[in-house]
Design a protein around this motif. Sequence first.
Motif, PDB file in Angstrom:
ATOM      1  N   ILE A 219      11.138  26.160  32.564  1.00  0.00           N
ATOM      2  CA  ILE A 219      11.694  24.882  33.027  1.00  0.00           C
ATOM      3  C   ILE A 219      12.649  25.109  34.192  1.00  0.00           C
ATOM      4  N   ILE A 220      13.532  26.060  34.042  1.00  0.00           N
ATOM      5  CA  ILE A 220      14.511  26.357  35.094  1.00  0.00           C
ATOM      6  C   ILE A 220      13.793  26.826  36.363  1.00  0.00           C
TER       7      ILE A 220
ATOM      8  N   ALA B   3      17.446  11.589  32.748  1.00  0.00           N
ATOM      9  CA  ALA B   3      16.568  12.761  32.803  1.00  0.00           C
ATOM     10  C   ALA B   3      17.167  13.768  33.784  1.00  0.00           C
ATOM     11  N   ARG B   4      18.396  14.174  33.524  1.00  0.00           N
ATOM     12  CA  ARG B   4      19.131  15.065  34.420  1.00  0.00           C
ATOM     13  C   ARG B   4      18.465  16.431  34.538  1.00  0.00           C
ATOM     14  N   SER B   5      18.753  17.102  35.619  1.00  0.00           N
ATOM     15  CA  SER B   5      18.276  18.471  35.792  1.00  0.00           C
ATOM     16  C   SER B   5      18.894  19.366  34.719  1.00  0.00           C
ATOM     17  N   ASN B   6      18.038  20.120  34.017  1.00  0.00           N
ATOM     18  CA  ASN B   6      18.554  21.066  33.015  1.00  0.00           C
ATOM     19  C   ASN B   6      19.291  22.225  33.651  1.00  0.00           C
ATOM     20  N   TRP B   7      19.217  22.305  34.973  1.00  0.00           N
ATOM     21  CA  TRP B   7      19.890  23.406  35.667  1.00  0.00           C
ATOM     22  C   TRP B   7      21.089  22.920  36.471  1.00  0.00           C
ATOM     23  N   ILE B   8      20.866  22.086  37.480  1.00  0.00           N
ATOM     24  CA  ILE B   8      21.962  21.750  38.388  1.00  0.00           C
ATOM     25  C   ILE B   8      23.003  20.826  37.743  1.00  0.00           C
ATOM     26  N   ASP B   9      22.588  20.001  36.769  1.00  0.00           N
ATOM     27  CA  ASP B   9      23.520  19.093  36.095  1.00  0.00           C
ATOM     28  C   ASP B   9      24.045  19.680  34.789  1.00  0.00           C
TER      29      ASP B   9
ATOM     30  N   TRP C 184      14.284  17.795  30.068  1.00  0.00           N
ATOM     31  CA  TRP C 184      13.663  18.349  28.864  1.00  0.00           C
ATOM     32  C   TRP C 184      14.716  18.337  27.760  1.00  0.00           C
ATOM     33  N   ASN C 185      14.357  17.738  26.622  1.00  0.00           N
ATOM     34  CA  ASN C 185      15.281  17.586  25.507  1.00  0.00           C
ATOM     35  C   ASN C 185      14.872  18.504  24.359  1.00  0.00           C
ATOM     36  N   PHE C 186      15.730  19.499  24.082  1.00  0.00           N
ATOM     37  CA  PHE C 186      15.470  20.460  23.005  1.00  0.00           C
ATOM     38  C   PHE C 186      16.138  20.049  21.690  1.00  0.00           C
ATOM     39  N   LEU C 187      16.959  19.020  21.696  1.00  0.00           N
ATOM     40  CA  LEU C 187      17.762  18.699  20.525  1.00  0.00           C
ATOM     41  C   LEU C 187      16.934  18.357  19.294  1.00  0.00           C
ATOM     42  N   SER C 188      15.785  17.694  19.502  1.00  0.00           N
ATOM     43  CA  SER C 188      15.007  17.264  18.346  1.00  0.00           C
ATOM     44  C   SER C 188      14.291  18.420  17.648  1.00  0.00           C
ATOM     45  N   ILE C 189      14.380  19.624  18.200  1.00  0.00           N
ATOM     46  CA  ILE C 189      13.820  20.795  17.522  1.00  0.00           C
ATOM     47  C   ILE C 189      14.512  21.007  16.183  1.00  0.00           C
ATOM     48  N   LYS C 190      15.806  20.732  16.143  1.00  0.00           N
ATOM     49  CA  LYS C 190      16.590  21.028  14.942  1.00  0.00           C
ATOM     50  C   LYS C 190      16.088  20.279  13.715  1.00  0.00           C
TER      51      LYS C 190
ATOM     52  N   PHE D 238       1.995  22.667  30.168  1.00  0.00           N
ATOM     53  CA  PHE D 238       3.125  23.485  30.613  1.00  0.00           C
ATOM     54  C   PHE D 238       3.751  24.240  29.448  1.00  0.00           C
ATOM     55  N   ILE D 239       3.962  23.570  28.334  1.00  0.00           N
ATOM     56  CA  ILE D 239       4.558  24.226  27.165  1.00  0.00           C
ATOM     57  C   ILE D 239       3.634  25.308  26.634  1.00  0.00           C
TER      58      ILE D 239
END
Length: 310
Positions: free
Chosen positions: A109-110, A130-136, A177-183, A212-213
Motif C-alpha cells: 500500500i505504501i 480516505a486519507r493517505s496511509n503514508w503522508i497523512d 485502507w482500513n485495517f481496524l476491522s481485522i481485529k 491487489f491484496i
Amino acid sequence: MAYNSVTPATMPKMHSLVQALWEGAPHTQWALHHDPTCETNNTPWGIELISPLLRSYPDSAWRDQVKAIWHFLLQRYIVSGNVNCSTHVHISLSRGFTVSDLKSIAQAIIHFEPAFEVLVPTERRGNEYARSNWIDNPNFGYRNFSRQQSIDLVERLRTADEVIDIMNPNQSKYFGWNFLSIKTYRTIEFRRGAVSLSADDVLMWAELAMSFILAAVTPRHDRLQQYPASVGGLKAFILKASLRSSPGMHDSSLLDRLFHGIAPSAALQPTPVGRLSVEKTAKLQRKIAADCARNPMLDVIYSAQQYGVA
C-alpha cells in the motif's frame, strides 16, 4: 419496496435501514442506509447502498445480482453521480490474515500509493474519509519518513496489532485502507474507490482491491522495490502473482477497464488533507458519531460469521 416485488425468490431482497432495523439475516440482504458523507438537502437524496456478503452466493451469481440491482436503481432512482459518494470494499481471506500477510499488504500500500492516486478521480485525492496511509499518518509522513523508511519500519513490526495501529493511527478508519476491522471482523477495507454509476464500476473497484491484496500476500522471490510505484508497476505487480481466474474472482478484463488509456509511467504523490473547512469538519463529526452509533456493514460481516459463512 418495488425492488423486492420483482426480484426472484432465489436472490437477496433489499431492506431499508433509514427508518427501521434489520428484518432477517443482514448478510443475506441489500440495505439502504443514511450516511452523512453522501447526504443531500434535496432530491436526489444521498443514500448508502450496502451489498450482502458476496460469498453467500455460488459461482458468479453475485455478479449477476450486482448487475441486476444496479440496472434497477439506475433506471428508477439514480439521477446523477455525487462527488461525495464512493465505493468501499471489505476483503477477507478464508484462511485469515497472518502477521506476515498484513505486513506485506501494508508495505505494498505504501509503495504503490502513487499508482492508486492516478487511478482515483480528483475528489478521492486529499479526501478526509480516505486519507493517505503514508503522508497523512503521524507514524510516517508527519515524521518526514520516506516511503522506503516507512516500509522498513513496517518490516520491524512483530504483531498484527502493531501493523493495524501503525496503518490506522488513533483508531481511525478514515484512511484509504482500513485495517481496524481485522481485529473483530477479519477484513481489510478499501475506501478509495470512486462513486459507481454502473455494475461494471462496482465490480471494477472490487476486482482491484481483491487482486491487489492477493498479489501482496502471494509468496514471491522478487522484491517490492523492483516494481516502479506507477500504474504500469502496479499492473505488473498484480500480473506477476499469476492469480487464477475463477467464477466471481480475478476477472482481468475489469482491471483492463480501469487501466485503459493511462500511461504505464503515470504516478502522483498524494496531497495531504490539511486543515478542513468548518462545513467539512462538521460533516466529519456527524459521520464519526453515526459510525459510533451503528455500522451496518459490520452488522453484515458479524451476521455472516454467526451463520458460519465468513
